[in-house]
Write a protein that holds these residues in place. Sequence first.
Motif, PDB file in Angstrom:
ATOM      1  N   ASN A  69       0.834  -1.202   0.000  1.00  0.00           N
ATOM      2  CA  ASN A  69       0.000   0.000   0.000  1.00  0.00           C
ATOM      3  C   ASN A  69       0.868   1.252   0.000  1.00  0.00           C
ATOM      4  O   ASN A  69       2.074   1.185   0.246  1.00  0.00           O
ATOM      5  N   TRP A  70       0.251   2.376  -0.299  1.00  0.00           N
ATOM      6  CA  TRP A  70       0.974   3.643  -0.414  1.00  0.00           C
ATOM      7  C   TRP A  70       1.613   4.058   0.907  1.00  0.00           C
ATOM      8  O   TRP A  70       2.706   4.625   0.931  1.00  0.00           O
ATOM      9  N   HIS A  75       6.498   4.924   4.321  1.00  0.00           N
ATOM     10  CA  HIS A  75       7.241   4.560   5.533  1.00  0.00           C
ATOM     11  C   HIS A  75       8.604   3.969   5.203  1.00  0.00           C
ATOM     12  O   HIS A  75       9.544   4.100   5.998  1.00  0.00           O
ATOM     13  N   SER A  76       8.727   3.323   4.058  1.00  0.00           N
ATOM     14  CA  SER A  76      10.026   2.748   3.692  1.00  0.00           C
ATOM     15  C   SER A  76      11.070   3.845   3.478  1.00  0.00           C
ATOM     16  O   SER A  76      12.240   3.658   3.800  1.00  0.00           O
ATOM     17  N   TYR A  90      23.428   0.621   4.346  1.00  0.00           N
ATOM     18  CA  TYR A  90      22.939  -0.390   3.407  1.00  0.00           C
ATOM     19  C   TYR A  90      21.630  -0.939   3.955  1.00  0.00           C
ATOM     20  O   TYR A  90      21.602  -1.886   4.734  1.00  0.00           O
ATOM     21  N   VAL A  91      20.528  -0.303   3.598  1.00  0.00           N
ATOM     22  CA  VAL A  91      19.216  -0.648   4.139  1.00  0.00           C
ATOM     23  C   VAL A  91      18.210  -0.701   3.002  1.00  0.00           C
ATOM     24  O   VAL A  91      18.339   0.017   2.012  1.00  0.00           O
ATOM     25  N   GLY A  92      17.242  -1.582   3.136  1.00  0.00           N
ATOM     26  CA  GLY A  92      16.270  -1.699   2.061  1.00  0.00           C
ATOM     27  C   GLY A  92      14.952  -2.314   2.496  1.00  0.00           C
ATOM     28  O   GLY A  92      14.797  -2.790   3.615  1.00  0.00           O
ATOM     29  N   ALA A  93      14.005  -2.267   1.558  1.00  0.00           N
ATOM     30  CA  ALA A  93      12.652  -2.762   1.808  1.00  0.00           C
ATOM     31  C   ALA A  93      12.197  -3.626   0.640  1.00  0.00           C
ATOM     32  O   ALA A  93      12.809  -3.619  -0.428  1.00  0.00           O
ATOM     33  N   ASP A  94      11.123  -4.360   0.856  1.00  0.00           N
ATOM     34  CA  ASP A  94      10.498  -5.127  -0.217  1.00  0.00           C
ATOM     35  C   ASP A  94       9.726  -4.170  -1.115  1.00  0.00           C
ATOM     36  O   ASP A  94       8.737  -3.578  -0.689  1.00  0.00           O
ATOM     37  N   ILE A  95      10.177  -4.012  -2.353  1.00  0.00           N
ATOM     38  CA  ILE A  95       9.493  -3.128  -3.296  1.00  0.00           C
ATOM     39  C   ILE A  95       8.138  -3.732  -3.650  1.00  0.00           C
ATOM     40  O   ILE A  95       8.020  -4.935  -3.857  1.00  0.00           O
ATOM     41  N   ASP A 101      -2.112  -7.558  -2.353  1.00  0.00           N
ATOM     42  CA  ASP A 101      -1.946  -7.404  -3.792  1.00  0.00           C
ATOM     43  C   ASP A 101      -1.634  -5.953  -4.117  1.00  0.00           C
ATOM     44  O   ASP A 101      -2.382  -5.046  -3.766  1.00  0.00           O
ATOM     45  N   ALA A 102      -0.542  -5.747  -4.831  1.00  0.00           N
ATOM     46  CA  ALA A 102      -0.139  -4.392  -5.231  1.00  0.00           C
ATOM     47  C   ALA A 102      -0.878  -3.987  -6.496  1.00  0.00           C
ATOM     48  O   ALA A 102      -1.026  -4.785  -7.413  1.00  0.00           O
ATOM     49  N   THR A 103      -1.325  -2.737  -6.528  1.00  0.00           N
ATOM     50  CA  THR A 103      -1.893  -2.227  -7.775  1.00  0.00           C
ATOM     51  C   THR A 103      -0.740  -1.937  -8.733  1.00  0.00           C
ATOM     52  O   THR A 103       0.398  -1.695  -8.306  1.00  0.00           O
ATOM     53  N   GLU A 104      -1.031  -1.948 -10.005  1.00  0.00           N
ATOM     54  CA  GLU A 104       0.015  -1.712 -10.994  1.00  0.00           C
ATOM     55  C   GLU A 104       0.630  -0.322 -10.835  1.00  0.00           C
ATOM     56  O   GLU A 104       1.855  -0.162 -10.875  1.00  0.00           O
ATOM     57  N   GLU A 105      -0.215   0.689 -10.619  1.00  0.00           N
ATOM     58  CA  GLU A 105       0.297   2.051 -10.469  1.00  0.00           C
ATOM     59  C   GLU A 105       1.204   2.180  -9.249  1.00  0.00           C
ATOM     60  O   GLU A 105       2.295   2.754  -9.324  1.00  0.00           O
ATOM     61  N   MET A 106       0.753   1.644  -8.108  1.00  0.00           N
ATOM     62  CA  MET A 106       1.550   1.742  -6.894  1.00  0.00           C
ATOM     63  C   MET A 106       2.872   0.997  -7.052  1.00  0.00           C
ATOM     64  O   MET A 106       3.924   1.493  -6.655  1.00  0.00           O
ATOM     65  N   CYS A 107       2.838  -0.161  -7.673  1.00  0.00           N
ATOM     66  CA  CYS A 107       4.051  -0.949  -7.855  1.00  0.00           C
ATOM     67  C   CYS A 107       5.040  -0.223  -8.767  1.00  0.00           C
ATOM     68  O   CYS A 107       6.247  -0.195  -8.508  1.00  0.00           O
ATOM     69  N   GLU A 108       4.549   0.399  -9.819  1.00  0.00           N
ATOM     70  CA  GLU A 108       5.430   1.178 -10.707  1.00  0.00           C
ATOM     71  C   GLU A 108       6.083   2.329  -9.962  1.00  0.00           C
ATOM     72  O   GLU A 108       7.282   2.580 -10.106  1.00  0.00           O
TER      73      GLU A 108
END
Length: 133
Positions: A69-70, A75-76, A90-95, A101-108
């Motif tokens: 979600n947005w 928050h990431s 060196y830090v990261g998140a799950d894109i 379920d991710a929407t296509e727009e949010m995932c892009e």
Amino acid sequence: MADKTLCLAADETPYRHYDVHNLYGWAQAEPTLRAVQQVTGRRGVVVSRSTFPGSGQWSGHWLGDNRSNWTDMAHSIIGMMEFNLFGIPYVGADICGFFGDATEEMCERWMEVGAFYPYSRNHNSMDATHQVR
């Protein structure tokens, strides 16, 4: 926090569990990195969920399972900035998020933001729709 962890008020003399919980990850980061280097003869990388300020000289930090979600995308970015302040660059998140379920727009959009993460991956739960189109 309600299950699979000790109570935040747990008292382990002489230290409270809350105060020292992530010291285990900190203590294991350097030996793990050295072992990887010794076994492979090459540079290695250690990414942990259990870090402590200063861990960044031996390991990176993964922000943990997030939602598709947005809000979690926003928050990431905050998480990246906070862990840089803790000495863990060196830090990261799950894109695109892990749960849901991710929407296509949010995932892009998240992939665009994720291009600037020091460490990232596109990873989601088995019961969610594929995030790669």
